[in-house]
Design an enzyme around this catalytic site. Structure first.
Site, PDB file in Angstrom:
ATOM      1  N   ARG A 272     -65.041  51.471  61.795  1.00  0.00           N
ATOM      2  CA  ARG A 272     -64.966  50.889  60.423  1.00  0.00           C
ATOM      3  C   ARG A 272     -63.437  50.770  60.125  1.00  0.00           C
ATOM      4  O   ARG A 272     -63.018  50.251  59.032  1.00  0.00           O
ATOM      5  CB  ARG A 272     -65.817  51.485  59.294  1.00  0.00           C
ATOM      6  CG  ARG A 272     -67.173  50.720  59.092  1.00  0.00           C
ATOM      7  CD  ARG A 272     -67.861  51.398  58.187  1.00  0.00           C
ATOM      8  NE  ARG A 272     -68.792  50.798  57.347  1.00  0.00           N
ATOM      9  CZ  ARG A 272     -70.200  50.928  57.691  1.00  0.00           C
ATOM     10  NH1 ARG A 272     -70.642  51.531  58.633  1.00  0.00           N
ATOM     11  NH2 ARG A 272     -70.875  50.334  56.669  1.00  0.00           N
TER      12      ARG A 272
ATOM     13  N   ARG B  48     -82.669  43.871  49.608  1.00  0.00           N
ATOM     14  CA  ARG B  48     -82.667  45.150  50.201  1.00  0.00           C
ATOM     15  C   ARG B  48     -82.841  46.290  49.292  1.00  0.00           C
ATOM     16  O   ARG B  48     -83.476  47.205  49.349  1.00  0.00           O
ATOM     17  CB  ARG B  48     -81.867  45.266  51.392  1.00  0.00           C
ATOM     18  CG  ARG B  48     -81.916  46.507  52.202  1.00  0.00           C
ATOM     19  CD  ARG B  48     -80.857  46.465  53.218  1.00  0.00           C
ATOM     20  NE  ARG B  48     -79.740  47.022  52.840  1.00  0.00           N
ATOM     21  CZ  ARG B  48     -78.654  47.324  53.581  1.00  0.00           C
ATOM     22  NH1 ARG B  48     -78.698  46.837  54.880  1.00  0.00           N
ATOM     23  NH2 ARG B  48     -77.589  47.864  53.339  1.00  0.00           N
TER      24      ARG B  48
HETATM   25  P1  AMP Z   1     -74.244  51.522  56.708  1.00  0.00           P
HETATM   26  O1  AMP Z   1     -75.468  52.438  56.789  1.00  0.00           O
HETATM   27  O2  AMP Z   1     -73.611  51.551  57.886  1.00  0.00           O
HETATM   28  O3  AMP Z   1     -74.403  50.495  55.885  1.00  0.00           O
HETATM   29  O4  AMP Z   1     -73.594  52.925  55.981  1.00  0.00           O
HETATM   30  C1  AMP Z   1     -73.420  53.230  54.620  1.00  0.00           C
HETATM   31  C2  AMP Z   1     -72.310  54.047  54.361  1.00  0.00           C
HETATM   32  O5  AMP Z   1     -71.828  55.231  54.858  1.00  0.00           O
HETATM   33  C3  AMP Z   1     -71.077  53.174  54.152  1.00  0.00           C
HETATM   34  O6  AMP Z   1     -70.814  52.311  52.902  1.00  0.00           O
HETATM   35  C4  AMP Z   1     -69.969  54.450  54.440  1.00  0.00           C
HETATM   36  O7  AMP Z   1     -69.908  54.825  52.984  1.00  0.00           O
HETATM   37  C5  AMP Z   1     -70.400  55.445  55.060  1.00  0.00           C
HETATM   38  N1  AMP Z   1     -70.236  54.801  56.564  1.00  0.00           N
HETATM   39  C6  AMP Z   1     -70.882  54.420  57.550  1.00  0.00           C
HETATM   40  N2  AMP Z   1     -70.276  54.435  58.575  1.00  0.00           N
HETATM   41  C7  AMP Z   1     -68.805  54.819  58.315  1.00  0.00           C
HETATM   42  C8  AMP Z   1     -67.729  55.024  59.090  1.00  0.00           C
HETATM   43  N3  AMP Z   1     -67.688  54.630  60.494  1.00  0.00           N
HETATM   44  N4  AMP Z   1     -66.532  55.225  58.512  1.00  0.00           N
HETATM   45  C9  AMP Z   1     -66.749  55.961  57.282  1.00  0.00           C
HETATM   46  N5  AMP Z   1     -67.710  55.561  56.347  1.00  0.00           N
HETATM   47  C10 AMP Z   1     -68.698  55.300  57.059  1.00  0.00           C
END
Ligand code: AMP
Length: 190
Positions: free
Chosen positions: A87, A126
């Protein structure tokens, strides 16, 4: 095959990744899920939730070891699908370095492209269904800004090496999936 899946929050990443991972029979590595699975009650879990709940990225020093640990599992030897990772450009560089040291590499980066107005509506829906704490109006705005500022540059990073295939995420889920399968098949036979 090693595939990275990049798309803004609400673009349908999770759904498409699950489907693709099962189609290709490779593990689905969602850093969001891994972070949410941090055992409750620990100091680490509190730290992780403070970032997730605010819609901010967890620090690279926290995310990288989780991914690298998971990559050591045997089921990841032949390939995997990265969902929500990398990310940041720093994460992308660290992943390239880590794989390169093992004579391994990413084969494809899929960019799920969606109109932002559409995303807000989808995320709010969602929020009702899944009851996720990070699907409030304020957090959605923060997560979209994080995507624009920190994750979109990852696409530029990969595009320089011709690794990105753009997928039109505005179509129906089945249509999106067939575009994805086409992009994967084209890369496999090239
Ligand atoms: P997601 O389920 O992919 O939408 O991720 C939910 C939350 O997890 C994000 O908003 C971040 O706070 C954290 N997160 C997930 N993947 C990453 C990553 N690669 N780097 C940093 N934070 C992450």
């Amino acid at each position: 095959m090693r595939i990275v899946f990049i798309g803004p929050p609400g673009a349908g990443k999770g759904t498409q990744c699950k489907r693709l991972a099962s189609h290709l029979e490779i593990p689905h590595l969602s850093t969001g899920e891994m972070l949410r699975d941090t055992p409750r009650g620990s100091e680490l879990a509190e730290l992780v939730s403070s970032y997730i709940d605010a819609g901010q990225l967890a620090p690279d020093e926290l995310v990288m070891p989780i991914v690298i640990d998971r990559l050591a599992d045997e089921d990841c030897a032949q390939g995997c699908l990265f969902d929500g990772f990398p990310r940041t450009v720093n994460q992308a560089e660290m992943l390239d370095r880590f794989l390169g040291e093992r004579d391994d590499q990413l084969n494809l980066v899929l960019h799920l492209d969606v109109n932002v107005d559409e995303l807000v509506g989808r995320l709010l829906k969602r929020a009702e269904v899944e009851n996720r704490v990070d699907d409030t109006k304020e957090t959605i705005a923060a997560r979209l800004a994080v995507f624009r500022e920190q994750t979109a540059p990852v696409l530029d990073y990969y595009a320089r090496e011709g690794r990105v295939e753009k997928i039109d995420g505005m179509r129906s889920p089945d249509d999106v999936f067939s575009q994805i399968v086409q992009a994967v098949d084209a890369r496999r036979s090239s």
